[in-house]
Write a protein that holds these residues in place. Structure first.
Motif, PDB file in Angstrom:
ATOM      1  N   THR A  34      41.021  32.921   9.353  1.00 11.93           N
ATOM      2  CA  THR A  34      42.145  32.575  10.236  1.00 11.93           C
ATOM      3  C   THR A  34      41.821  31.365  11.111  1.00 11.93           C
ATOM      4  O   THR A  34      42.724  30.663  11.559  1.00 11.93           O
ATOM      5  N   GLY A  35      40.523  31.105  11.344  1.00  8.41           N
ATOM      6  CA  GLY A  35      40.143  29.907  12.097  1.00  8.41           C
ATOM      7  C   GLY A  35      40.614  28.654  11.386  1.00  8.41           C
ATOM      8  O   GLY A  35      41.032  27.671  12.016  1.00  8.41           O
ATOM      9  N   ALA A  36      40.579  28.696  10.049  1.00  7.25           N
ATOM     10  CA  ALA A  36      41.032  27.534   9.272  1.00  7.25           C
ATOM     11  C   ALA A  36      42.521  27.274   9.502  1.00  7.25           C
ATOM     12  O   ALA A  36      42.975  26.127   9.424  1.00  7.25           O
ATOM     13  N   MET A  37      43.267  28.329   9.813  1.00 10.00           N
ATOM     14  CA  MET A  37      44.701  28.137  10.073  1.00 10.00           C
ATOM     15  C   MET A  37      44.900  27.393  11.396  1.00 10.00           C
ATOM     16  O   MET A  37      45.759  26.518  11.502  1.00 10.00           O
ATOM     17  N   TYR A  38      44.094  27.739  12.419  1.00  9.10           N
ATOM     18  CA  TYR A  38      44.179  27.007  13.689  1.00  9.10           C
ATOM     19  C   TYR A  38      43.709  25.566  13.499  1.00  9.10           C
ATOM     20  O   TYR A  38      44.249  24.634  14.107  1.00  9.10           O
ATOM     21  N   VAL A 141      39.618  40.840   3.122  1.00  9.27           N
ATOM     22  CA  VAL A 141      38.751  40.733   4.299  1.00  9.27           C
ATOM     23  C   VAL A 141      39.317  39.554   5.093  1.00  9.27           C
ATOM     24  O   VAL A 141      39.391  38.432   4.580  1.00  9.27           O
ATOM     25  N   ALA A 142      39.748  39.822   6.322  1.00  9.80           N
ATOM     26  CA  ALA A 142      40.324  38.766   7.164  1.00  9.80           C
ATOM     27  C   ALA A 142      39.476  38.645   8.412  1.00  9.80           C
ATOM     28  O   ALA A 142      39.113  39.658   9.026  1.00  9.80           O
ATOM     29  N   GLU A 143      39.132  37.405   8.757  1.00  2.97           N
ATOM     30  CA  GLU A 143      38.243  37.244   9.914  1.00  2.97           C
ATOM     31  C   GLU A 143      38.758  36.225  10.915  1.00  2.97           C
ATOM     32  O   GLU A 143      39.450  35.284  10.551  1.00  2.97           O
TER      33      GLU A 143
END
Ligand code: DC
Length: 241
Positions: A34-38, A141-143
């Motif tokens: 999810t960091g890649a989405m930000y 797996v979501a991080e």
């Protein structure tokens, strides 16, 4: 039967991405960073020429962001408007600016909504979200910083990865500069300590919420940390059968 949802939280350098990706690959699950989405949102706003301090304009742009996500842990995909941004979003420029977008409280609900959509599709709980589904409903797996608390508080497995500041700095220095010495540690400090301090104003990723398992990776090698998380996930899968 629904697939498994594994949510992993933790600060920079705790090993979230590498561990999540390896466990997802071993279990045939999808993987969402999810960091890649930000990061992609930050790249998109800069590309569109908006000031990152203009929170309203940034939020509006993010709501319109044509982000395409692929969840194969062997080759995650992040593309915006058809342009592959997988490499550019790791640049020092994006790394130093991303907190401005990640701490924008109007941006977070939009990205959290998209994250929940991907998670629901990968775990077979909802129809496809338009992303490139990898697991065929087996699970994901979501991080990321608020996965165990805000995005997926009902996940089957919730893990908080922790590591001492010293260990986290050393890992990032090795990853970014290929060596660990005074100079590379100093150069890495902004990305680990300052960013976590900024990010912690909007999400709590240092103490475990109820029902969240804590794994301290400070004294573990990468292999040991992967094995520990993998064991927690396989145990949960067995119990669910
Ligand atoms: O994990 P990373 O360095 O790629 O994360 C990029 C930025 O996004 C960082 O500032 C933390 C933030 N982030 C967040 O606020 N919430 C998430 N779920 C994931 C990342």
């Amino acid at each position: 039967m629904s697939g498994i949802v594994v949510a992993i939280d933790g600060p920079s350098g705790s090993g979230k991405s590498t561990i999540s990706r390896r466990v997802a690959a071993a279990e045939g699950l999808g993987y969402l960073d999810t960091g890649a989405m930000y990061r992609a949102a930050t790249w998109w706003c800069i590309r569109q020429g908006v000031e990152l301090t203009d929170t309203e304009a940034v939020a509006e742009l993010v709501r319109e962001m044509p982000l395409e996500i692929g969840t194969d842990p062997a080759g995650p995909v992040f593309a915006v408007g058809g342009e592959d941004v997988g490499v550019v979003i790791r640049s020092t420029e994006i790394s130093s600016l991303v907190s401005a977008v990640a701490t924008n409280l109007q941006v977070r609900p939009e990205l959290q909504r998209r994250q929940r959509e991907v998670i629901a599709a990968e775990s077979g709980r909802a129809p496809g979200s338009g992303h490139r589904c990898h697991s065929d409903g087996r699970g994901i797996v979501a991080e990321g910083r608020d996965l165990t608390t805000v995005v997926a508080p009902d996940a089957d497995v919730r893990i908080l990865l922790l590591a001492s500041e010293e260990a986290r700095l050393a890992r990032r220095a090795q990853e970014l500069h290929g060596s660990v010495d005074q100079e590379t540690l100093a150069a890495t400090r902004d990305q680990v300590v300052r960013r976590d301090a900024d990010d912690s104003t909007v999400s709590n990723f240092t103490t475990a919420a109820d029902g969240v398992v804590t794994v301290d990776t400070s004294a573990l090698s990468l292999e040991e940390a992967v094995a520990t998380v993998h064991r927690i996930v396989t145990t949960a899968r067995r119990q669910a059968r």
